[in-house]
Scaffold this active site. Structure first.
Site, PDB file in Angstrom:
ATOM      1  N   ASP A  68      84.682  61.147  46.507  1.00  0.00           N
ATOM      2  CA  ASP A  68      84.607  60.904  47.787  1.00  0.00           C
ATOM      3  C   ASP A  68      84.832  62.407  48.371  1.00  0.00           C
ATOM      4  OD1 ASP A  68      87.501  61.607  47.420  1.00  0.00           O
ATOM      5  OD2 ASP A  68      88.135  59.890  48.694  1.00  0.00           O
ATOM      6  N   TYR A  70      85.767  65.880  50.667  1.00  0.00           N
ATOM      7  CA  TYR A  70      86.940  66.805  50.890  1.00  0.00           C
ATOM      8  C   TYR A  70      87.443  65.967  52.064  1.00  0.00           C
ATOM      9  CZ  TYR A  70      85.039  69.966  47.537  1.00  0.00           C
ATOM     10  OH  TYR A  70      84.754  70.516  46.217  1.00  0.00           O
ATOM     11  N   PHE A  81      80.715  68.058  45.984  1.00  0.00           N
ATOM     12  CA  PHE A  81      81.751  69.582  45.702  1.00  0.00           C
ATOM     13  C   PHE A  81      81.426  70.433  46.721  1.00  0.00           C
ATOM     14  CE2 PHE A  81      80.982  67.160  41.738  1.00  0.00           C
ATOM     15  CZ  PHE A  81      82.363  67.293  40.934  1.00  0.00           C
ATOM     16  N   HIS A 190      85.728  66.688  34.114  1.00  0.00           N
ATOM     17  CA  HIS A 190      85.792  67.018  35.483  1.00  0.00           C
ATOM     18  C   HIS A 190      86.161  68.491  35.418  1.00  0.00           C
ATOM     19  CE1 HIS A 190      86.571  66.929  39.720  1.00  0.00           C
ATOM     20  NE2 HIS A 190      85.741  65.920  39.854  1.00  0.00           N
TER      21      HIS A 190
END
Length: 227
Positions: A68, A70, A81, A190
């Site tokens: 989701d 920031y 990102f 990740h």
């Protein structure tokens, strides 16, 4: 989200028309209307659909899935990102840049705006497209996952030879939506500081992606975002 259908390119709109007319999507719209009255929501309304508006359906080469947006003020710009220029680069993106440098000797960028990647066909899709300020995961299970799962499925069905970069277990669960006989799937832990040392560093996904594109006779991605 004041309209029933978002203002996105016709190629996407035609592909997703049934989703926009579905009951769950209308419930999602109503939920977002309610949320906006009580909370600060990110990204801004005109950036929620940035991933779709930056890369038309026929131009997608690479898909990078995030979770989701920031949730800090001014961070989210609608691309997974990515953050706006002038905003401090978040830890996961710092690690992405570190791997990029180690993989392709690209200097660490001075900012975290990944629009240049998107303009070359890198579809930077979060699986949830909105969030409350300072409340991570606050818009999960409201309908966004249904929608973005369908986006992934339709990309798999309507395009050929895409490269999906699935970082972390959450993203890797989406592999079941992808025809792996027709597309390329690269997996790694990740890039979060909690897991980057467990195999994200050294995955060399950037050079691997360009090798695959080259072998298909397609233009590689220029991963350097400065300049």
């Amino acid at each position: 989200m004041s309209k029933k259908e978002p203002d996105i390119p016709e190629s996407w709109k035609n592909l997703l028309k049934q989703e926009f007319q579905s009951g769950y999507f209308q419930q999602l719209i109503n939920f977002l209307h309610s949320e906006k009255k009580r909370y600060q929501i990110y990204p801004s309304e005109n950036e929620i659909w940035a991933a779709f508006n930056t890369v038309s359906l026929d131009k997608v080469k690479v898909v990078i899935l995030g979770q989701d947006p920031y949730h800090g003020p001014g961070q989210a710009n609608g691309l997974s990102f990515s953050v706006r220029k002038g905003i401090a680069v978040p830890p996961s993106l710092k690690n992405i840049f570190k791997e990029l440098h180690n993989d392709l000797s690209i200097p660490v960028p001075s900012h975290g705006d990944l629009s240049k990647w998107a303009s070359q066909g890198v579809f930077l899709l979060n699986t949830v497209l909105t969030v409350r300020e300072r409340q991570p995961r606050s818009h999960q299970k409201q309908g966004w996952e249904n929608f973005t799962d369908k986006v992934i499925q339709l990309l798999s069905q309507h395009r050929h030879g895409l490269i999906f970069l699935l970082w972390g277990r959450y993203a890797q669960k989406k592999q079941e939506l992808i025809d792996t006989t027709d597309h390329f799937v690269l997996q790694a832990p990740h890039p979060s500081p909690y897991s980057a040392n467990k195999g994200f560093f050294g995955c060399r996904h950037f050079s691997q992606t360009n090798k695959i594109l080259h072998e298909m006779g397609r233009k590689p991605i220029d991963w350097q975002i400065d300049g």
